[in-house]
Write a protein that holds these residues in place. Structure first.
Motif, PDB file in Angstrom:
ATOM      1  N   VAL A 260       0.956  -1.265  -0.132  1.00  0.00           N
ATOM      2  CA  VAL A 260      -0.158   0.043   0.121  1.00  0.00           C
ATOM      3  C   VAL A 260       0.683   1.322   0.201  1.00  0.00           C
ATOM      4  N   LEU A 261       1.885   1.324   0.720  1.00  0.00           N
ATOM      5  CA  LEU A 261       2.832   2.308   0.917  1.00  0.00           C
ATOM      6  C   LEU A 261       3.444   2.537  -0.474  1.00  0.00           C
ATOM      7  N   ALA A 262       3.847   1.497  -1.010  1.00  0.00           N
ATOM      8  CA  ALA A 262       4.507   1.713  -2.446  1.00  0.00           C
ATOM      9  C   ALA A 262       3.554   2.344  -3.582  1.00  0.00           C
ATOM     10  N   CYS A 263       2.235   1.708  -3.338  1.00  0.00           N
ATOM     11  CA  CYS A 263       1.274   2.578  -4.293  1.00  0.00           C
ATOM     12  C   CYS A 263       1.254   4.126  -4.130  1.00  0.00           C
ATOM     13  N   PHE A 264       1.148   4.419  -2.801  1.00  0.00           N
ATOM     14  CA  PHE A 264       0.990   5.518  -2.451  1.00  0.00           C
ATOM     15  C   PHE A 264       2.168   6.707  -2.715  1.00  0.00           C
ATOM     16  N   LEU A 265       3.202   6.303  -2.247  1.00  0.00           N
ATOM     17  CA  LEU A 265       4.459   6.722  -2.795  1.00  0.00           C
ATOM     18  C   LEU A 265       4.668   7.047  -4.165  1.00  0.00           C
ATOM     19  N   GLY A 266       4.292   5.869  -5.081  1.00  0.00           N
ATOM     20  CA  GLY A 266       4.081   6.254  -6.420  1.00  0.00           C
ATOM     21  C   GLY A 266       3.176   6.818  -6.921  1.00  0.00           C
ATOM     22  N   ARG A 267       2.367   7.836  -6.306  1.00  0.00           N
ATOM     23  CA  ARG A 267       1.404   8.833  -6.689  1.00  0.00           C
ATOM     24  C   ARG A 267       0.241   8.057  -7.334  1.00  0.00           C
ATOM     25  N   VAL A 268      -0.013   6.792  -6.859  1.00  0.00           N
ATOM     26  CA  VAL A 268      -1.397   6.187  -7.101  1.00  0.00           C
ATOM     27  C   VAL A 268      -2.488   6.904  -6.282  1.00  0.00           C
ATOM     28  N   ASP A 269      -3.431   7.303  -6.867  1.00  0.00           N
ATOM     29  CA  ASP A 269      -4.589   7.852  -6.120  1.00  0.00           C
ATOM     30  C   ASP A 269      -5.200   6.817  -5.249  1.00  0.00           C
ATOM     31  N   PRO A 270      -5.322   7.121  -3.900  1.00  0.00           N
ATOM     32  CA  PRO A 270      -6.208   6.239  -3.007  1.00  0.00           C
ATOM     33  C   PRO A 270      -7.578   5.926  -3.262  1.00  0.00           C
ATOM     34  N   PHE A 271      -8.204   6.910  -3.955  1.00  0.00           N
ATOM     35  CA  PHE A 271      -9.597   7.138  -4.188  1.00  0.00           C
ATOM     36  C   PHE A 271      -9.791   6.487  -5.740  1.00  0.00           C
ATOM     37  N   GLY A 272      -8.621   5.998  -6.578  1.00  0.00           N
ATOM     38  CA  GLY A 272      -8.563   5.266  -7.714  1.00  0.00           C
ATOM     39  C   GLY A 272      -8.772   6.431  -8.857  1.00  0.00           C
ATOM     40  N   GLY A 273      -8.592   5.750 -10.156  1.00  0.00           N
ATOM     41  CA  GLY A 273      -8.488   6.544 -11.509  1.00  0.00           C
ATOM     42  C   GLY A 273      -7.296   7.047 -12.071  1.00  0.00           C
ATOM     43  N   PHE A 274      -6.144   7.428 -11.139  1.00  0.00           N
ATOM     44  CA  PHE A 274      -4.959   7.973 -11.393  1.00  0.00           C
ATOM     45  C   PHE A 274      -4.062   6.976 -10.865  1.00  0.00           C
ATOM     46  N   LEU A 313       2.407   7.775   6.914  1.00  0.00           N
ATOM     47  CA  LEU A 313       1.743   9.074   7.227  1.00  0.00           C
ATOM     48  C   LEU A 313       2.024  10.151   6.617  1.00  0.00           C
ATOM     49  N   SER A 314       3.472  10.194   6.477  1.00  0.00           N
ATOM     50  CA  SER A 314       4.117  11.604   5.888  1.00  0.00           C
ATOM     51  C   SER A 314       3.688  11.505   4.393  1.00  0.00           C
ATOM     52  N   VAL A 315       3.705  10.626   3.802  1.00  0.00           N
ATOM     53  CA  VAL A 315       3.110  10.565   2.189  1.00  0.00           C
ATOM     54  C   VAL A 315       1.731  11.115   2.225  1.00  0.00           C
ATOM     55  N   MET A 316       0.675  10.776   3.153  1.00  0.00           N
ATOM     56  CA  MET A 316      -0.438  11.053   3.136  1.00  0.00           C
ATOM     57  C   MET A 316      -0.539  12.661   3.477  1.00  0.00           C
TER      58      MET A 316
END
Length: 345
Positions: A260-274, A313-316
């Motif tokens: 999950v961290l890798a996805c968010f750090l890789g700029r994947v939108d947590p709400f989807g679509g990007f 947390l920092s990424v968010m």
């Protein structure tokens, strides 16, 4: 389709994201290289090349559900069950003495088990309207209990050399798991950027209602999303089993947070679509560099786990501040009503 994809990922924004991740990667390599004289060595990078694929494959399994606005909390146990299927078929066929036909059957059975698990999870989400978090959490608990029951909490081991080579061998000096991971990255990029299913995944994550009214079969798309996720879990399970020459339920549980961290750090939108596969791969390399660097410095494992949570947390927080700044910039750039009226006069 091409116009929509360009709208989703402007070239300048994509380039700046990749550049930012590359800068972070170079800075981390320089930092750990200065702190430990063992970091910038062939042994360290060889270890990273063997460790990265199993985490990377599980991250790819998490990536597509997040891209669609969902989540798959059952990825690690799906991988474990697929690994167990591989081990059971090989054991049935002679164990370490199993022939090529048995090994091929074992790999196909493992992949099929992962797809079936993912398809079942996707069908439940698509046709019952269950939230992906709740549905995948229930699937995770079910798979964990089933695996513990069938193995009595033990492990299954003893694979032929050809299977072990998938996780431990090299081809032209390149680790075999890394080759498998690179092939899977290419497959994901092809599906997402060149197929109708990939376009439907982006659309579903951006606006589910508009996707439904546009004529896309959202139920089929959701089912395929989790079937693909299950397929990638199975590949990860095969690589983990071959790398450690054994399978047990619960292996790789700690990877769930990091995917999950890798996805968010890789700029994947947590709400989807990007999201982009290339960014996620760079984020994976960054996280693996951090893990290997901390390990060489002798950092306590519990402190390293706390660091993963702190990074998440920092990424968010950083993403919130960036989006808030972008909104303020857009509002300031918008002409005021009085200015618009004067322009019309």
């Amino acid at each position: 389709m091409t116009r929509s994809r360009k709208h989703l990922f402007p070239r300048t924004a994509a380039g700046s994201e990749i550049l930012g991740l590359v800068v972070v990667l170079v800075a981390l390599v320089g930092l750990f290289g200065s702190l430990s004289d063992r970091f910038l060595t062939g042994a360290t990078f060889s270890s990273i090349a063997f460790q990265l694929p199993e985490l990377g494959l599980l991250t790819l399994a998490m990536f597509i559900p997040i891209l669609s606005g969902g989540l798959n909390l059952a990825i690690t146990f799906s991988a474990n069950i697929s690994g167990l299927v591989l081990a059971w078929v090989i054991t049935w066929g002679g164990g370490a003495e199993a022939g090529p036909a048995v090994m091929l059957l074992a790999v196909v059975a493992a992949l099929a088990s992962g797809v079936i698990i993912g398809w079942l999870l996707g069908a439940i989400i698509a046709y019952t309207g269950a939230h992906p978090i709740l549905a995948s959490l229930a699937m995770m608990i079910f798979l964990r209990g089933l695996g513990e029951f069938l193995t009595r909490g033990g492990s299954v081991s003893g694979f032929p050399p050809a299977i072990s080579a998938l996780g431990q061998g090299t081809l032209f000096g390149i680790p075999a798991p890394l080759i498998v991971f690179a092939a899977c990255v290419g497959l994901w990029a092809l599906i997402l950027n060149r197929t109708r299913l990939g376009f439907s995944i982006f659309m579903l994550g951006s606006n589910p209602e508009a996707t439904r009214y546009s004529g896309i079969d959202t139920r089929f798309t959701l089912t395929m999303i989790y079937a693909l996720s299950g397929f990638m879990c199975a590949v990860a399970g095969i690589i983990m089993a071959s790398r450690f020459n054994s399978v047990r339920v619960g292996h790789g549980e700690a990877y769930l947070l990091i995917t999950v961290l890798a996805c968010f750090l890789g700029r994947v939108d947590p709400f989807g679509g990007f999201g982009r596969v290339s960014n996620v791969v760079l984020a994976l390399i960054i996280l693996q560099i951090i893990g290997s660097g901390l390990n060489l410095l002798g950092t306590n494992q519990h402190l390293a786990t706390a660091l993963w949570g702190a990074i998440l947390l920092s990424v968010m927080v950083a993403r919130y501040l960036w989006s808030h700044r972008s909104r303020l910039g857009a509002l300031r750039a918008r002409p005021s009503p009085s200015t618009s009226q004067q322009g019309r006069q």
